[in-house]
Scaffold this active site. Sequence first.
Site, short mmCIF file in Angstrom:
data_model
loop_
_atom_site.label_atom_id
_atom_site.label_comp_id
_atom_site.label_asym_id
_atom_site.label_seq_id
_atom_site.Cartn_x
_atom_site.Cartn_y
_atom_site.Cartn_z
N GLN A 31 31.48 26.35 -4.78
CA GLN A 31 31.75 27.64 -5.00
C GLN A 31 31.84 28.69 -4.73
OE1 GLN A 31 28.49 25.72 -3.59
NE2 GLN A 31 28.27 24.80 -5.42
N LYS A 40 39.47 25.21 -6.23
CA LYS A 40 40.00 24.80 -5.01
C LYS A 40 40.97 23.57 -4.46
CE LYS A 40 35.56 26.24 -4.88
NZ LYS A 40 35.72 26.92 -6.37
N ASP A 94 35.05 27.58 -9.61
CA ASP A 94 36.11 26.83 -10.18
C ASP A 94 37.65 27.41 -10.34
OD1 ASP A 94 34.47 25.26 -11.37
OD2 ASP A 94 33.66 26.71 -13.18
N GLY A 137 32.29 21.46 -8.74
CA GLY A 137 32.66 20.17 -9.79
C GLY A 137 34.26 20.61 -9.58
N HIS A 138 34.92 19.29 -8.62
CA HIS A 138 36.26 19.96 -8.51
C HIS A 138 37.26 18.53 -9.52
CE1 HIS A 138 34.57 21.38 -4.58
NE2 HIS A 138 34.44 22.62 -5.39
#
Length: 429
Positions: free
Chosen positions: A223, A16, A13, A40-41
């Site tokens: 990650q 990225k 988080d 989750g982006h």
Amino acid sequence: MSNVTVIGTQWGDEGKGKIVDWLASRADIVVRFQGGHNAGHTLVVGDQVYKLSLLPSGLVRGKIGVIGNGVVVDPKALMTEIDRVTAQGLVVTPETLWIAENAPLILPVHGALDRAREAARGEHKIGTTGRGIGPAYEDKVARRAIRICDLAEPETLDWKLDELLLHHNTLLAGLGAETFTKEQLKDFLTEITPRLLPFSCQVWDRLDEARRAGRRILFEGAQAVMLDVDHGTYPYVTSSNTVAAVAASGSGVSPSSVGFVLGIAKAYTTRVGEGPFPTELHDQTGRTLGERGHEFGTVTGRPRRCGWFDAVLIRRAVRVGGVSGIALTKLDVLDGLDEISICVGYELDGQKTETFPSAPGAQSRVKPVYETMPGWKETTAGARSWAELPAQAIKYVRRIEELIEAPVTLLSTSPERDDTILMRDPFED
Ligand code: GDP
Ligand code: IMO
Ligand code: MG
């Protein structure tokens, strides 16, 4: 001219997705090479917010997106995500999305086992996303995974499902969880096969062709190094390697294709899930960082634990991850703080040390040694040039560079795509 590989250097988080989206304007192809829909982006482009878990962030720029063999693919989650971004106006077709036919699938048994095991772990739970990532990687290594290419061979699928169920039902029953029938899994696969198979191809071959044609490739890590199954805070990690080296094996290209490794680091630190976190703040400053940074997990909605920047851990991530330069994000979240601390070393059982230990007990006992700097009153939020930054913010960035022994080559000052300061173009390196 080089390719670029983006990896996280903390516990995920770091931003990225925003950086990959920004860099994608300079790339032709964006490749995911590990992880799954545990990622989750969040990408903010004007008034549109895109939340991506499995789809490569480059699709938002209209670039070709690739899901490499190193990714574990939940076909239902993938289709739901494709439907969601299509409704937002993106074009996702077999021409714009290539999925490796040798990628392993995440099936309903994997999520069920992930959750049952977490419940059984009690106080030693990992805090996984519950999405079956660990069990799917275990099946890959144990040579019983169902891979996308198996969907085209009903006779192969038949015996592989028997083997898979023998293993999983034994475990699920032992844990007191519901077991699965072969029909359930067959129905699941029959439903997704016609939609999934058209996207599948020999990704390695197409990437090799792209390389020969001089196309620029951007590898998008999920990650981060501290969640890497070898180099992270094991066992409180994810089940894949997250370092840049895996961009090659996870998509089927030469190690020399990895190119410039851009490590993403937040100007402070966060972590979701359980496990050691030396600089975690349990006080008002920690809560302030969480509120200002909107620190809630994209996937699970869990509040993220917050703390100061840990230069020791990032220096380690730089070395292990082969990081060539850092993109420092969320500098704006520190605006207005009286003082800012940076962890420059540790104390372990009364001894000073600059190395982070490997055993979980020692990792949870290390105490950070801080260096404290004055903060800045001005706002950096939305800054798009170095000249707009207050002197004290520049000092903070320069001190970080010294401590982590890597240059800051990009800075991010808000969630918005264009609120980004480029110091050195990684593609030109
Ligand atoms: P990822 O998993 O590394 O892609 O990061 P996430 O998207 O899960 O979390 C990063 C969050 O911070 C997202 O909500 C982004 O929109 C937001 N973000 C990214 N860069 C910045 C920044 O420079 N400033 C602020 N305030 N928010 C940012
Ligand atoms: P992005 O790509 C933050 C964490 C989980 C848990 C541990 C293991 O958005 O940075 P898993 O479901 O992978 O077996 O969970 O890893 N985790 C993440 N934390 N960002 C992520 O991805 C994460 N992916 C997994 O919270 O602690
Ligand atoms: Mg995330």
